[in-house]
Design an enzyme around this catalytic site. Structure first.
Site, short mmCIF file in Angstrom:
data_model
loop_
_atom_site.label_atom_id
_atom_site.label_comp_id
_atom_site.label_asym_id
_atom_site.label_seq_id
_atom_site.Cartn_x
_atom_site.Cartn_y
_atom_site.Cartn_z
N TRP A 1 0.85 -1.19 0.00
CA TRP A 1 0.00 0.00 0.00
C TRP A 1 0.90 1.25 0.00
CZ3 TRP A 1 -0.32 3.86 3.80
CH2 TRP A 1 -1.29 4.85 3.53
N ARG B 1 -9.89 -3.05 7.68
CA ARG B 1 -10.50 -1.71 7.73
C ARG B 1 -11.95 -1.81 8.23
NH1 ARG B 1 -11.48 3.13 3.37
NH2 ARG B 1 -10.24 4.70 4.42
N ASP C 1 -13.98 2.23 -5.60
CA ASP C 1 -12.90 1.83 -4.70
C ASP C 1 -13.08 0.39 -4.24
OD1 ASP C 1 -10.62 2.13 -3.16
OD2 ASP C 1 -11.28 4.00 -2.24
N ASN D 1 -11.28 -1.65 -0.88
CA ASN D 1 -10.27 -1.38 0.13
C ASN D 1 -9.83 -2.54 1.00
OD1 ASN D 1 -9.32 1.32 -0.14
ND2 ASN D 1 -11.35 2.03 0.42
N ASP E 1 -2.29 5.67 -3.18
CA ASP E 1 -2.71 6.64 -2.17
C ASP E 1 -1.55 7.55 -1.79
OD1 ASP E 1 -5.31 5.96 -2.04
OD2 ASP E 1 -5.19 4.81 -0.19
#
Ligand code: GLA
Length: 729
Positions: free
Chosen positions: A199, A443, A478, A480, A548
């Site tokens: 990430w 998450r 998205d 995630n 990101d």
């Protein structure tokens, strides 16, 4: 360009402008051999390359050593269980538990154009620009037909391959492995290049020498992944950006992949790519078909850069679709790094007002506008507007943004479900989980079971209802978290191994439906940044959020690795605020603009709060984007220097197809004391043309600029950048 079958030699030859791909059929059992792939050759009598005149010979002449033949013959599509002990491409299990299969050629079809792959993304072409070969092979014992499909294009040096399996046997069979491509060739001292990451650190280039045994990359995360892109290149040892031979392999797929090179006992290398066979088991009923995804093969005798330019052309011309395919994208401002979850209508409008006055063309409302999503712990799945935050409703907000002469875009994460959501409370079984085992959170969310039609239909309707409710012109889709705890409540025990692939098919179906109903919407895929930056996603969205990490210096390596395969037009890139939210680094606003210019270009900051001198630079950057984006989006890409290699500076160049315009971007990462100006030798220009340089208004011949180079004067300070524009006169 052309595909020909040479009957006397039993050879299929696929010629692109600069490459040849040759397949040979040998012996009485019609074994399918991989004869040659590389720089274009004109002869067709090439069967000698299969070495069948050498021991162990073919089985009809030497059946006692059949296994030695299987284990050394260069296979076009290797099979499991009968004596080829190298990496297999296809493996099966019968209802009685047996596993072997062997393929022989039966017939073929050659036609202009290219067929679509049922339920899967793939490159496209029509009768005027592309040709296809279908090789029908069969395992006689099982009645299993395996169709090897190849296409070539008249404007790019690439071969695409896919595989369709048809069960004409008397009972169902399990497919436990169906890769998309396999080639065998001599190991010419190859290096292996792959793109690894994490990430915020995606697609860093890794290069190593290949050795005996297996080496490669893979994903078992249910997505192509931050960690290993579904790509590898084999390059001759001396290969550089512009010299040496390079074979690139890429999979048009967004789930688990298996990308591998194996050097075996005879010093040959087998390169394969396809769906990861781990946790894959597909039950194929009688007279049913299985379609494996498409693999793209690119050969370049002009180094890594030649490979990149071929991939870029293929993807821009034959993969990316939709209204924005060849169009400049609106400059957007996204509120994620500006506000995170802390926004309301008034805040968004204040950003939009300021942004529009500076020339920014679209406002994107990121995560946090729906359900009771006050942070990232809740509400995924509840795709209804939170009117406490978005006072006046979505349509009001969009209309107000439109009045400012700006477009409006919105964020979704359709594949996910939060345990704290109305959707989960109503349908806890919609989350992927193994029965009686608490699935792991990431998450604080679970993944929806997209192998179920009712789940897909529900999600589509809830997303589409929002999209129909206002003038929405962009969607950021998205995703995630990776998939884990793989269990599908509707799948019988012997189909649980289908869930990973069925999930990906569900994602594709949803994106296909969305792009059909909303053709005007610009779709940008995203997966926690760049965890699904793959050609499968590019079929639905012309751009993908690259990472990101928006720090200009971190982005150098991320964008270099990404652009090795994927066109600049596809790389989502934004200017963000400093200190950078991911690494805390402070870089000049100007440099951040130069780095974002190499992608789709946009902003990810609170434009009402950044320093006034930065804000003042935005109109210039907007103008810079409009001036150069056609060149960046459509041009040929050349890498002049790599910060990843030299740890000091980075430099890339784009040249228009007609070689009349070029743009060089140079980034000095660390200033060094007591150095001299740097000579930059440009690439890809026309030797005979004269070019005027924007930096000093002087005119030089292409041959001078490429051989002698230009002098880049020494710059003071870290993180400095320079743009050099050239136009032929
Ligand atoms: C992911 C994306 C970000 C942002 C957040 C929102 O991390 O990559 O750009 O949209 O989700 O939660």
């Amino acid at each position: 360009m052309g595909i020909k079958f040479y009957e006397a030699e039993k050879v299929f030859k696929l010629d692109t402008k600069n490459t040849s791909y040759v397949i040979g059929i040998v012996d009485t059992e019609n074994f399918v051999g991989h004869v040659y792939y590389g720089k274009r050759v004109e002869d067709s009598d090439l069967q000698y390359l299969l070495r069948i005149s050498e021991a162990p010979f073919v089985p009809s002449q030497n059946n006692r050593d059949r296994l030695s033949f299987y284990d050394s013959f260069p296979m076009e599509y290797s099979t499991h269980g009968v004596g080829d002990f190298r990496e297999d491409s296809i493996a099966v299990e019968t209802l009685s538990g047996h596993k072997g299969l062997q393929l022989g050629y039966v017939s073929h079809k050659i036609y202009a154009g290219k067929s679509v792959l049922q339920g899967l993304p793939s490159t496209f072409g029509d009768e005027s620009n592309c040709e296809t070969l279908e090789l029908y092979c069969e395992d006689k014992v099982l009645g299993l037909e395996v169709v090897l499909v190849y296409s070539i294009f008249n404007d790019v040096d690439a071969v695409t391959r896919s595989v369709r399996v048809n069960n004409h046997g008397s009972e169902a069979i399990y497919l436990t492995k169906v890769l998309s491509s396999c080639i065998d060739m001599d190991n010419r001292d190859f290096d292996l290049i792959t793109l690894h990451g994490s990430w915020a650190r995606e697609r860093h280039i890794q290069r190593r020498k290949i050795g005996y045994g297996k080496q490669g990359v893979a994903s078992l995360r249910g997505e192509s992944g931050h960690q290993e892109n579904p790509f590898m290149a084999l390059t001759t040892a001396n290969a550089s950006q512009e010299e040496g031979e390079v074979y690139g392999f890429n999979l048009v797929y967004s789930g688990n992949h298996h990308t591998l090179a194996e050097v075996n006992q005879h010093g040959t290398v087998r390169a394969v790519i396809g769906i990861n066979p781990v946790d894959f088991k597909w039950k194929l009923e009688k007279e049913c078909s299985f379609q494996a995804p498409e693999a793209v093969l690119v050969y370049s005798s002009e180094g890594i850069g030649g490979m990149s330019r071929n991939f870029h052309d293929l993807y821009r011309n034959h993969l990316i679709r939709g209204e924005y395919k060849d169009k400049k994208r609106p400059i957007l401002i996204n509120n994620w790094e500006a506000t995170y979850f802390n926004f309301d209508t008034e805040k968004l409008l204040s950003i939009a007002r300021e942004a529009s006055s500076l020339g920014i063309e679209m406002l994107v409302m990121d995560d946090g506008w729906f359900g009771h999503r006050s942070d990232d712990n809740r509400a995924l799945g509840d795709w209804t507007v939170n009117e406490e935050k978005i006072a006046g409703g979505l349509k009001y907000l969009v209309d107000e943004v439109n009045k400012l002469n700006m477009k409006f875009g919105i964020w979704f994460e359709p594949e996910m479900i939060s345990p704290d959501s109305n959707l989960y409370r109503a349908h806890p079984d919609w989350a992927i989980a193994i029965p009686n085992r608490t699935a792991g959170l990431a998450r604080n969310q679970y993944v929806l079971d997209f192998s179920r039609k009712e789940v897909i239909d529900y999600i589509y309707e809830s997303v589409a209802t929002v999209l129909r409710s206002a003038n929405i012109e962009y969607v950021k889709w998205d995703m995630n978290r990776p998939l884990s705890d793989i269990g599908g409540v509707e799948l019988p025990a012997d189909r649980q191994g289908e869930l990973f692939h069925r999930y990906v098919l569900g994602v594709y179906e949803l994106q296909e439906r969305m792009t059909k109903e909303f053709p005007h919407i610009l779709l940008e895929n995203c997966s926690g940044g760049g965890a699904r930056f793959d050609p499968g996603m590019l079929y639905y969205s012309p751009q993908i959020w690259t990472s990101d990490d928006t720090d200009a210096i971190e982005r150098l390596s991320i964008q270099e690795g990404t652009a090795m395969v994927y066109p600049l037009s596809a790389m989502g890139a934004h200017v963000s605020d400093c200190p950078n939210h991911t690494v805390g680094r402070v870089t000049p606003f100007e440099t951040r603009g130069y780095v974002a210019l190499a992608g789709t270009f946009g902003y990810e900051l609170d434009v009402t709060r950044i320093p006034a001198e930065d804000r003042a630079m935005i109109p210039e950057q907007v103008e810079m984007y409009h001036r150069y984006n056609d060149l960046v989006r459509e041009g040929d890409y050349y890498r002049l220097a790599s910060y990843g290699e030299n740890h000091n500076h980075d430099c890339w160049q784009v040249v228009s197809k007609d070689k009349t315009k070029a743009l060089v971007t140079y980034i000095q990462v660390m200033a060094q004391p007591n150095t001299r100006g740097r000579i930059l030798r440009l690439k890809g220009l026309d030797e005979q043309k004269s070019y005027r340089l924007s930096v000093n208004d002087k005119t030089y011949k292409g041959s001078t600029l490429m051989n002698a180079g230009i002098l880049l004067e020494k710059m003071q300070g870290d993180f400095k950048g320079k743009l050099i524009y050239l136009e032929s006169v």
